[in-house]
Design a protein around this motif. Structure first.
Motif, PDB file in Angstrom:
ATOM      1  N   SER A  63      -8.244  54.900  39.848  1.00 31.29           N
ATOM      2  CA  SER A  63      -7.656  54.354  40.932  1.00 31.29           C
ATOM      3  C   SER A  63      -6.378  53.476  40.111  1.00 31.29           C
ATOM      4  N   SER A  64      -6.651  53.218  39.063  1.00 30.86           N
ATOM      5  CA  SER A  64      -5.426  52.622  38.214  1.00 30.86           C
ATOM      6  C   SER A  64      -4.197  53.596  38.063  1.00 30.86           C
ATOM      7  N   GLN A  65      -4.525  54.897  37.924  1.00 36.32           N
ATOM      8  CA  GLN A  65      -3.639  55.861  37.735  1.00 36.32           C
ATOM      9  C   GLN A  65      -2.838  56.323  39.208  1.00 36.32           C
ATOM     10  N   TRP A  66      -3.407  56.009  40.178  1.00 38.00           N
ATOM     11  CA  TRP A  66      -2.791  56.456  41.429  1.00 38.00           C
ATOM     12  C   TRP A  66      -2.360  55.150  42.209  1.00 38.00           C
ATOM     13  N   LEU A  67      -1.331  54.548  41.806  1.00 36.24           N
ATOM     14  CA  LEU A  67      -1.139  53.014  42.448  1.00 36.24           C
ATOM     15  C   LEU A  67      -0.341  53.159  44.038  1.00 36.24           C
ATOM     16  N   ASP A  68      -0.095  54.420  44.253  1.00 33.00           N
ATOM     17  CA  ASP A  68       0.558  54.706  45.411  1.00 33.00           C
ATOM     18  C   ASP A  68      -0.703  55.127  46.562  1.00 33.00           C
ATOM     19  N   GLN A  69      -1.711  55.203  46.186  1.00 27.97           N
ATOM     20  CA  GLN A  69      -2.970  55.592  47.063  1.00 27.97           C
ATOM     21  C   GLN A  69      -3.856  54.409  47.236  1.00 27.97           C
ATOM     22  N   ASP A  70      -4.202  54.219  48.482  1.00 27.54           N
ATOM     23  CA  ASP A  70      -4.946  53.144  48.932  1.00 27.54           C
ATOM     24  C   ASP A  70      -6.420  53.682  48.758  1.00 27.54           C
ATOM     25  N   PHE A  71      -7.350  52.682  48.193  1.00 27.43           N
ATOM     26  CA  PHE A  71      -8.660  53.055  47.920  1.00 27.43           C
ATOM     27  C   PHE A  71      -9.641  51.875  48.554  1.00 27.43           C
ATOM     28  N   LEU A  72     -10.726  52.326  48.798  1.00 29.63           N
ATOM     29  CA  LEU A  72     -11.649  51.265  49.657  1.00 29.63           C
ATOM     30  C   LEU A  72     -13.250  51.772  49.111  1.00 29.63           C
ATOM     31  N   LEU A  73     -13.978  50.973  48.501  1.00 26.07           N
ATOM     32  CA  LEU A  73     -15.350  50.835  48.131  1.00 26.07           C
ATOM     33  C   LEU A  73     -16.207  50.021  49.144  1.00 26.07           C
ATOM     34  N   LEU A  74     -17.103  50.656  49.378  1.00 27.77           N
ATOM     35  CA  LEU A  74     -18.122  50.325  50.364  1.00 27.77           C
ATOM     36  C   LEU A  74     -19.441  49.860  49.676  1.00 27.77           C
ATOM     37  N   GLY A  75     -20.020  48.689  49.759  1.00 28.56           N
ATOM     38  CA  GLY A  75     -21.241  48.476  48.864  1.00 28.56           C
ATOM     39  C   GLY A  75     -21.077  48.303  47.462  1.00 28.56           C
TER      40      GLY A  75
END
Length: 228
Positions: free
Chosen positions: A151-163
């Motif tokens: 995720s740190s390589q794709w700073l223009d993309q939103d990420f969401l972790l569940l649980g």
């Protein structure tokens, strides 16, 4: 295709109108350097993309309390790519919650399944990115190591972790955790004992609602904690 910016603007206007009832309150002891006004819980502020200002954003990396929104807002056409690490009970509960939410709210879900090992999860992550979704969603503790690195390589993309959560989230990674579901992956200890039984469909449904509402309102880089 609905652009990420237009979707965020739509959700930000809903948040500003008070329809998005996600309330954030810091879990950590108050920082004496922060004013009382800044410590007062408030609705999630609108995205900076709207040009609105005046509400404080939680500092990236903080863990904050979350209240499940009474109204999620219009997420029709919002596209999420879901990384499913395995076919275990935790993944199935989170999948069921996500699909139930999508059916009611018009969310567009595309899944990328792995077989539990790091290589297959990494490959699923890459395939998820390739479809250019609004949000890449990871289900449970199994995805944490891959998300933490990539995720740190794709700073223009939103990420969401569940649980689960990454130990040091960048500004584009949000997570929703609760008691028994607080894994930080292999590189850091969890926030308490882990319990697969804590990932019920009902709890997962709350996590989906809170997580999507928060990211789509322009807030990210934080860990949202669902109270017991």
């Amino acid at each position: 295709m609905t652009s990420a910016l237009s979707v965020r603007r739509r959700m930000a206007s809903i948040a500003a109108a008070g329809m998005l009832a996600v309330t954030l309150a810091a879990c950590a002891p108050p920082d004496p350097a922060i004013s009382a006004a800044e410590r007062t819980p408030s609705p999630v502020p609108p995205s900076s993309a709207t040009g609105s200002a005046g509400l404080s954003h939680p500092a990236p990396g903080r863990t904050v309390e979350a209240v499940v929104p009474g109204h999620t807002g219009d997420v029709r056409g919002v596209r999420v790519a879901v990384v499913v690490p395995d076919d275990g009970a935790t993944s199935r509960a989170l999948q069921e919650a996500l699909h139930g939410f999508a059916e009611v709210n018009g969310l567009v879900v595309e899944e990328f399944a792995a077989t539990g090992d790091a290589a297959s999860i990494d490959a699923a992550f890459t395939r998820a990115l390739a479809v250019e979704p609004h949000i890449v969603v990871g289900l449970g503790a199994g995805v944490v190591d891959v998300f933490a690195y990539n995720s740190s390589q794709w700073l223009d993309q939103d990420f969401l972790l569940l649980g689960a959560q990454v130990a040091e989230p960048t500004s584009n990674v949000a997570a929703v955790v609760w008691e028994g579901a607080t894994s930080r992956g292999s590189g850091a200890p969890a926030d308490g004992e882990l319990d697969h039984a804590a990932v019920t469909t009902a709890r997962a449904a709350d996590a989906v609602s809170v997580g999507l509402a928060t990211v789509m309102s322009g807030e990210s880089g934080i860990v949202l904690h669902l109270p017991a």
